[in-house]
Design a protein around this motif. Structure first.
Motif, PDB file in Angstrom:
ATOM      1  N   PHE A 205      17.050 -17.901 -14.085  1.00 45.43           N
ATOM      2  CA  PHE A 205      17.181 -19.157 -14.816  1.00 45.43           C
ATOM      3  C   PHE A 205      17.294 -20.337 -13.862  1.00 45.43           C
ATOM      4  N   SER A 206      17.993 -20.139 -12.756  1.00 50.43           N
ATOM      5  CA  SER A 206      18.126 -21.224 -11.776  1.00 50.43           C
ATOM      6  C   SER A 206      16.765 -21.619 -11.223  1.00 50.43           C
ATOM      7  N   GLU A 207      15.925 -20.617 -10.954  1.00 54.46           N
ATOM      8  CA  GLU A 207      14.591 -20.914 -10.442  1.00 54.46           C
ATOM      9  C   GLU A 207      13.744 -21.625 -11.496  1.00 54.46           C
ATOM     10  N   ILE A 208      13.820 -21.156 -12.743  1.00 55.77           N
ATOM     11  CA  ILE A 208      13.064 -21.797 -13.816  1.00 55.77           C
ATOM     12  C   ILE A 208      13.520 -23.233 -14.001  1.00 55.77           C
ATOM     13  N   PHE A 209      14.834 -23.446 -14.002  1.00 53.89           N
ATOM     14  CA  PHE A 209      15.363 -24.800 -14.197  1.00 53.89           C
ATOM     15  C   PHE A 209      14.915 -25.728 -13.073  1.00 53.89           C
ATOM     16  N   ARG A 210      15.018 -25.252 -11.821  1.00 50.04           N
ATOM     17  CA  ARG A 210      14.666 -26.104 -10.673  1.00 50.04           C
ATOM     18  C   ARG A 210      13.199 -26.490 -10.701  1.00 50.04           C
ATOM     19  N   ARG A 211      12.333 -25.546 -10.985  1.00 48.92           N
ATOM     20  CA  ARG A 211      10.909 -25.807 -10.863  1.00 48.92           C
ATOM     21  C   ARG A 211      10.286 -26.418 -12.116  1.00 48.92           C
ATOM     22  N   ALA A 212      10.832 -26.069 -13.293  1.00 42.12           N
ATOM     23  CA  ALA A 212      10.162 -26.488 -14.531  1.00 42.12           C
ATOM     24  C   ALA A 212      10.863 -27.622 -15.254  1.00 42.12           C
ATOM     25  N   PHE A 213      12.192 -27.750 -15.117  1.00 40.04           N
ATOM     26  CA  PHE A 213      12.913 -28.703 -15.953  1.00 40.04           C
ATOM     27  C   PHE A 213      13.573 -29.845 -15.193  1.00 40.04           C
ATOM     28  N   ALA A 214      13.843 -29.649 -13.898  1.00 44.13           N
ATOM     29  CA  ALA A 214      14.563 -30.681 -13.150  1.00 44.13           C
ATOM     30  C   ALA A 214      13.833 -32.017 -13.200  1.00 44.13           C
ATOM     31  N   SER A 215      12.523 -32.009 -13.054  1.00 43.52           N
ATOM     32  CA  SER A 215      11.769 -33.267 -13.055  1.00 43.52           C
ATOM     33  C   SER A 215      11.757 -33.921 -14.427  1.00 43.52           C
ATOM     34  N   ARG A 216      11.873 -33.125 -15.495  1.00 45.17           N
ATOM     35  CA  ARG A 216      11.809 -33.670 -16.853  1.00 45.17           C
ATOM     36  C   ARG A 216      13.103 -34.363 -17.255  1.00 45.17           C
ATOM     37  N   ILE A 217      14.182 -34.155 -16.500  1.00 48.08           N
ATOM     38  CA  ILE A 217      15.443 -34.816 -16.816  1.00 48.08           C
ATOM     39  C   ILE A 217      15.422 -36.279 -16.387  1.00 48.08           C
ATOM     40  N   PHE A 218      14.612 -36.580 -15.374  1.00 47.41           N
ATOM     41  CA  PHE A 218      14.566 -37.948 -14.863  1.00 47.41           C
ATOM     42  C   PHE A 218      13.816 -38.863 -15.832  1.00 47.41           C
TER      43      PHE A 218
ATOM     44  N   PRO B 249      11.177 -41.431 -17.487  1.00 51.35           N
ATOM     45  CA  PRO B 249       9.720 -41.476 -17.324  1.00 51.35           C
ATOM     46  C   PRO B 249       9.240 -42.499 -16.301  1.00 51.35           C
ATOM     47  N   ASP B 250       9.976 -43.646 -16.173  1.00 47.22           N
ATOM     48  CA  ASP B 250       9.511 -44.655 -15.226  1.00 47.22           C
ATOM     49  C   ASP B 250       9.630 -44.170 -13.791  1.00 47.22           C
ATOM     50  N   ILE B 251      10.665 -43.399 -13.483  1.00 49.07           N
ATOM     51  CA  ILE B 251      10.816 -42.849 -12.138  1.00 49.07           C
ATOM     52  C   ILE B 251       9.734 -41.817 -11.865  1.00 49.07           C
ATOM     53  N   ILE B 252       9.482 -40.961 -12.841  1.00 52.87           N
ATOM     54  CA  ILE B 252       8.455 -39.933 -12.686  1.00 52.87           C
ATOM     55  C   ILE B 252       7.088 -40.575 -12.461  1.00 52.87           C
ATOM     56  N   LYS B 253       6.838 -41.696 -13.177  1.00 50.24           N
ATOM     57  CA  LYS B 253       5.554 -42.379 -13.039  1.00 50.24           C
ATOM     58  C   LYS B 253       5.410 -42.995 -11.657  1.00 50.24           C
ATOM     59  N   LYS B 254       6.492 -43.584 -11.143  1.00 54.65           N
ATOM     60  CA  LYS B 254       6.449 -44.186  -9.808  1.00 54.65           C
ATOM     61  C   LYS B 254       6.186 -43.129  -8.731  1.00 54.65           C
ATOM     62  N   LEU B 255       6.799 -41.961  -8.902  1.00 56.79           N
ATOM     63  CA  LEU B 255       6.640 -40.890  -7.921  1.00 56.79           C
ATOM     64  C   LEU B 255       5.357 -40.098  -8.116  1.00 56.79           C
ATOM     65  N   GLN B 256       4.628 -40.391  -9.215  1.00 51.20           N
ATOM     66  CA  GLN B 256       3.385 -39.692  -9.553  1.00 51.20           C
ATOM     67  C   GLN B 256       3.604 -38.175  -9.619  1.00 51.20           C
ATOM     68  N   VAL B 257       4.703 -37.821 -10.269  1.00 55.66           N
ATOM     69  CA  VAL B 257       5.045 -36.408 -10.427  1.00 55.66           C
ATOM     70  C   VAL B 257       4.367 -35.858 -11.673  1.00 55.66           C
ATOM     71  N   HIS B 258       3.742 -34.710 -11.543  1.00 53.43           N
ATOM     72  CA  HIS B 258       3.152 -34.007 -12.682  1.00 53.43           C
ATOM     73  C   HIS B 258       4.072 -32.845 -13.046  1.00 53.43           C
ATOM     74  N   HIS B 259       4.568 -32.894 -14.264  1.00 53.84           N
ATOM     75  CA  HIS B 259       5.497 -31.850 -14.689  1.00 53.84           C
ATOM     76  C   HIS B 259       4.818 -30.486 -14.685  1.00 53.84           C
ATOM     77  N   VAL B 260       5.626 -29.469 -14.465  1.00 48.14           N
ATOM     78  CA  VAL B 260       5.142 -28.090 -14.596  1.00 48.14           C
ATOM     79  C   VAL B 260       4.767 -27.845 -16.052  1.00 48.14           C
ATOM     80  N   LYS B 261       3.580 -27.289 -16.255  1.00 47.08           N
ATOM     81  CA  LYS B 261       3.082 -27.071 -17.615  1.00 47.08           C
ATOM     82  C   LYS B 261       3.137 -25.614 -18.044  1.00 47.08           C
TER      83      LYS B 261
ATOM     84  N   GLY C  87      -0.628 -26.144 -11.259  1.00 50.24           N
ATOM     85  CA  GLY C  87      -1.154 -26.977 -12.324  1.00 50.24           C
ATOM     86  C   GLY C  87      -1.320 -26.221 -13.616  1.00 50.24           C
ATOM     87  N   ARG C  88      -1.218 -24.883 -13.540  1.00 48.40           N
ATOM     88  CA  ARG C  88      -1.350 -24.071 -14.744  1.00 48.40           C
ATOM     89  C   ARG C  88      -0.074 -23.233 -14.899  1.00 48.40           C
ATOM     90  N   PHE C  89      -0.168 -21.935 -14.813  1.00 45.04           N
ATOM     91  CA  PHE C  89       1.056 -21.121 -14.831  1.00 45.04           C
ATOM     92  C   PHE C  89       1.578 -20.995 -13.398  1.00 45.04           C
TER      93      PHE C  89
END
Length: 758
Positions: A237-250, A252-264, A397-399
């Motif tokens: 769960f720690s690995e899933i949270f770090r890689r898939a959800f950590a960026s989604r907590i921030f 949207p404006d910060i994510i856009k500035k950093l040009q981060v693409h969320h894990v899909k 970019g995929r799984f």
């Protein structure tokens, strides 16, 4: 609610006892008036707190500031509906109030920062002019100053005539401590930095947020996995949270500035029963997202042309529509694929001629990572066969997050046992002698589903004691129901792990035991068992292969089986020619490879390759053998498991001479010779150990023994001689000699004395 239920827990986890302020039962009631709804305080009659200032009480997990009000009846506690819901109490419920004491250390009492999300109490009733974030933050400081707030708490406040709900999403104490997975609370003070946001996908118009950066609410609740029924998967769960959800907590404006693409995409793979589907289901419950779409892979398939691809497109239709209208503020859409390997096999491998599977893979790839790729979807796929998936699905970019859900370790098994025995404990049906730590140590290589099966089996033994099988309609006494440690011991004999010891296959080799016939055997036994101990203790070696070679009947298979069984390794399997009868050549190679693949999933494994020359179909005529099976075994002998896992391979052969030109002897790390019996003292020890001869007849029996004989053949001869002797009597030398002759182990012409022949 009893007094014990209201027991207080401070910020440091210590119990806080009543200080004598309240020593009577209070009855939960409503507030004195509508003006108090948005104060987040609880109310009592003024006489109860006369002469005191800043009194806090603990109700359930939440701490409230107490205020006196003349309209409150004595011994009544006024709470609003949200407070009662959070504390799980109802009007007219009686409870003993417990005073809460702030920690003496200031930094452990004060909040350094706190994050809220805001929504109207009445769903869909949004303020016409929107909500000014700056104004709300000022109200929070003015209304709730000097109140103790708890992680996950809901607070009602009035904003321009509309009741709004504030939910505590996260907090950081002034001393810097931060424990979102545990019970966290602190005192709101003027120096506390507050931030405000809204739930994902909310249509609330929240403006003026430049100075109060928006906080995105990803999770509905604290990440307490055990309370969700998930055990032994904290690391995953720690690995899933770090890689898939950590960026989604921030925001949207910060994510856009950093040009981060969320894990899909997240791929969960591993053995059956380890909790892949459970994880996906609970992630859907934890996330503050749109209603998850759960689909089994085969449900996508259709007999009509183009329908399968249409089903894939329909899964993404709502996410596409919302991204067009809401853009970066779109809510998260979760799609869960169970048995995803059914529809995403490697392209070009399907032989049905329709190309349906290839089209489904193409359609899925275009939706996940195509030209108009969506950024508001998260796909969770589950499979037992990761090797069958199309490689294009597994690239970034995929799984891209691929997490192996393996067999739980001992700590994980303890958690799983606690989860599945919780109802028994709460109902007082679990005996005090049941030690879950001991059960966890006994269930090596049990999956989560198999541990659940053990608990169910133990319950069935307890149930059966209360049922009269001759008269099932007879009333039972449920109060006598108790699941004991003996029930669990019986359950462990009934429920065996799929990745455990293959007891049925080993039983034939283990039932007659071992005869420690002399120093030569003791050396052999010590050598073979030392390899298992060496591999277990080694920090460098994780693969060791040993070949036992010797003449037929010398006891190689029995020696290998006992060494494997007594190694203590949780995974022990044997591959023998008998198991391959009826299989084609590719089928046998596949079956051998599967046993090794299963072994790689276990932390410690032993595989016995019995009678290797028969496994590869060797015959002297020709000679001929199966090269595909030979190459399969050769490759697997050298294939190392993952670094933290270890594999011991024990092979047996009676034809080392034919394996040498095949280069198989070099594939084993060690080759150990297992000889036939050739020493009279060793033969004497075997005859004595059987206890079937009179002591005075043993020397006579040794005189008719051949120069060499395999221990397996000697035991067969002794068993034949025993069957010829009268029941209950010892084996006669004459019968023994005759059986040696019948088995081709004795030549009468070699007898020194005619009286020695039968």
């Amino acid at each position: 609610m009893s007094e014990g239920d209201s027991k207080g827990v401070g910020m440091e986890g210590q119990d806080t006892m009543p200080k004598g302020l309240f020593e009577a039962q209070f009855r939960v009631s409503t507030l004195p008036g509508p003006a108090q709804i948005g104060s987040n305080r609880v109310y009592v009659h003024p006489d109860h707190i006369s002469g005191l200032s800043e009194v806090f009480i603990l109700v359930g997990e939440f701490v409230y500031l107490v205020e006196g009000h003349a309209k409150m009846e004595p011994f009544n506690l006024g709470m609003n509906a949200v407070q009662r819901r959070d504390c799980k109490v109802s009007s007219n419920m009686e409870m003993m109030l417990v005073q809460y004491q702030l920690p003496s250390t200031e930094k452990k009492a004060y909040l350094g920062s706190i994050a809220f999300e805001i929504e109207p109490v009445t769903k869909g009733r949004y303020p016409v002019d929107g909500v000014d974030a700056k104004e709300v933050l000022a109200l929070i400081h003015s209304i709730f100053n000097r109140q103790v707030l708890t992680y996950g708490q809901s607070i009602v406040m009035d904003y321009q005539g509309t009741n709004m709900m504030l939910k505590v999403l996260d907090m950081l104490l002034a001393d810097g401590s931060h424990a979102p997975s545990g019970l966290q609370r602190g005192l709101l003070v003027p120096s506390t930095v507050c931030t405000l946001g809204k739930p994902q996908g909310s249509l609330l118009n929240l403006f003026n947020v430049e100075k109060s950066r928006t906080v995105t609410s990803m999770f509905k609740k604290m990440l307490d996995f055990e309370s969700l029924g998930i055990g032994g998967l904290d690391k995953e769960f720690s690995e899933i949270f770090r890689r898939a959800f950590a960026s989604r907590i921030f925001p949207p404006d910060i994510i856009k500035k950093l040009q981060v693409h969320h894990v899909k995409g997240i791929l969960l793979y591993g053995p059956p029963g380890t909790g892949k589907t459970l994880i996906a289901r609970q992630i859907g419950k934890m996330l503050n997202c749109r209603e998850p779409k759960v689909v089994n892979g085969p449900e996508i398939l259709s007999k009509y042309v183009g329908e399968s691809e249409k089903h894939v497109r329909e899964l993404f239709a709502e996410a596409e529509e919302e991204q067009k209208t809401a853009g970066d503020e779109s809510g998260l859409h979760l799609i869960i694929f169970d048995e995803i390997d059914a529809i995403t096999r490697s392209r070009g491998t399907s032989r049905d001629g329709t190309g349906v599977h290839d089209s489904i893979v193409n359609q899925l790839l275009s939706k996940i990572d195509g030209v108009d790729a969506l950024n508001n979807v998260l796909i969770i796929g589950m499979t037992n066969r990761r090797d069958m998936l199309d490689e294009a699905l597994l690239r970034p970019g995929r799984f891209e997050v691929q997490v192996e859900i393996g067999l739980p370790d001992e700590v994980g098994r303890q958690q799983i046992f606690r989860i599945h025995t919780k109802p028994l404990r709460e109902a007082s049906f679990l005996d005090v002698d049941v030690d879950l730590d001991i059960l966890a140590s006994k269930t090596k290589n049990y999956s989560g589903a198999e541990i659940e099966g053990v608990v169910k089996s133990a319950q069935s033994f307890a149930f059966s004691r209360q049922v009269d099988m001759k008269n099932p309609s007879k009333p039972i006494n449920a109060d006598d129901l108790m699941v004991t440690s003996e029930d669990f011991d019986s359950a462990l004999q009934e429920v065996h792990p799929a990745f455990g010891v293959d007891q049925d296959d080993f039983e034939v080799f283990l039932r007659d035991g071992l005869i420690h016939y002399g120093r030569r055997f003791e050396h052999l036994w010590e050598t073979v068992t030392t390899f298992a101990k060496q591999l277990h203790m080694s920090q460098r070696t994780n693969l060791l292969s040993v070949l036992l070679e010797g003449p037929r009947g010398s006891g190689k298979t029995t020696l290998a089986a006992h060494a494997a069984f007594e190694s203590g390794y949780p995974f022990v399997k044997i591959i023998s020619p008998e198991q391959m009868v009826g299989f084609s050549e590719p089928g046998r190679a596949s079956r051998i490879a599967k046993v090794f693949d299963d072994a790689y999933k276990s932390p410690m494994s032993v595989i016995v390759l019995d009678n290797i020359e028969r496994l590869i179909d060797y015959v002297d005529i020709g000679p001929r053998f199966s090269n595909p099976i030979l190459q399969t075994i050769m490759i697997l002998l050298k294939k190392r498991p993952k670094l933290e896992r270890k594999l011991l391979i024990i092979g047996t052969t009676s034809h080392a001479d034919i394996l040498r030109p095949m280069e198989m002897l070099e594939a084993f790390n060690v080759v150990v010779h297992v000889p036939s019996l050739a020493d009279l003292e060793d033969m004497r020890n075997v005859l004595v150990d059987t206890e079937l001869f009179e002591p005075s007849d043993i020397d006579a029996a040794l005189k008719v023994m051949p120069p060499t004989i395999g221990i397996k053949q000697l035991m067969l001869v002794i068993e034949m001689a025993q069957s010829k002797s009268p029941e209950g009597s010892k084996v006669s030398v004459g019968h023994f000699q005759q059986c040696l002759f019948d088995c081709g182990c004795f030549d009468p012409s070699l007898a020194k004395d005619p009286s020695e022949t039968f």
